[in-house]
Design an enzyme around this catalytic site. Structure first.
Site, PDB file in Angstrom:
ATOM      1  N   ALA A  64      75.009  -3.909  48.963  1.00 60.86           N
ATOM      2  CA  ALA A  64      76.223  -3.921  49.785  1.00 60.86           C
ATOM      3  C   ALA A  64      76.012  -4.813  50.992  1.00 60.86           C
ATOM      4  CB  ALA A  64      76.559  -2.507  50.247  1.00 60.86           C
ATOM      5  N   GLY A 109      71.484  -1.614  47.102  1.00 64.72           N
ATOM      6  CA  GLY A 109      72.303  -1.204  45.960  1.00 64.72           C
ATOM      7  C   GLY A 109      72.101  -2.078  44.743  1.00 64.72           C
ATOM      8  N   GLU A 112      69.184  -0.410  43.251  1.00 63.09           N
ATOM      9  CA  GLU A 112      69.562   0.915  42.764  1.00 63.09           C
ATOM     10  C   GLU A 112      70.342   0.860  41.451  1.00 63.09           C
ATOM     11  OE1 GLU A 112      70.006   4.260  45.592  1.00 63.09           O
ATOM     12  OE2 GLU A 112      70.555   2.619  46.942  1.00 63.09           O
ATOM     13  N   GLU A 132      67.647  -0.632  53.444  1.00 60.47           N
ATOM     14  CA  GLU A 132      68.575   0.222  54.187  1.00 60.47           C
ATOM     15  C   GLU A 132      67.946   0.863  55.421  1.00 60.47           C
ATOM     16  OE1 GLU A 132      69.786   0.680  49.790  1.00 60.47           O
ATOM     17  OE2 GLU A 132      67.987   0.270  50.949  1.00 60.47           O
TER      18      GLU A 132
END
Length: 146
Positions: A64, A109, A112, A132
């Site tokens: 993101a 992400g 992930e 993050e």
């Protein structure tokens, strides 16, 4: 390919390509589109496997845009977290085999989505990280769950 999530079916294999240049970042809209594609592929009894990859040569996905979380918009962060969770849980629950073809940077992400797959194959130049923590966040897309 001009949509952020492109799906191509070859025989019994669906290839999902993240296509949001330059870094194949996720948006709330692309996460919900990804989830919808996974659910449609799940319903298709002719699909046995899903391969997830990124367009271009440098990025699988940079995750993101962290500005969404950093701008202090609490609801935007909650909405993105929910979208990530729903999309990658649908991928994790897919009945067939899921494969991440990591062809470059897989960050946040982006990593992930790969962790939600059954199998991960990385090219030699691939770089993976969960950045993050630099902005005070935990991975929220299920990467720690798998």
């Amino acid at each position: 390919m001009n949509e952020a999530i492109h799906v191509e079916i070859q025989n019994h294999i669906a290839v999902i390509t993240m296509n949001n240049p330059p870094a194949n970042t996720w948006t709330e809209k692309s996460l919900y589109a990804f989830k919808q594609h996974i659910l449609e592929l799940e319903a298709n009894k002719e699909i046995y496997a899903v391969v997830v990859t990124g367009s271009g040569e440098k990025f699988f996905s940079a995750g993101a845009d962290l500005k969404v979380f950093d701008e202090g918009k609490h609801q935007a962060a909650i909405d993105m977290s929910r979208a990530f969770s729903e999309a990658f849980e649908a991928l994790s629950d897919f009945k067939g085999v899921t494969i991440a073809a990591i062809n470059g940077y897989a960050m946040g992400g982006g990593l992930e989505v790969a962790l939600a797959c059954d199998i991960r194959i990385a090219e030699e130049q691939a770089v993976m990280a969960l950045p993050e923590a630099k902005v005070g966040l935990l991975p929220c897309a299920g990467g720690l769950k798998t």
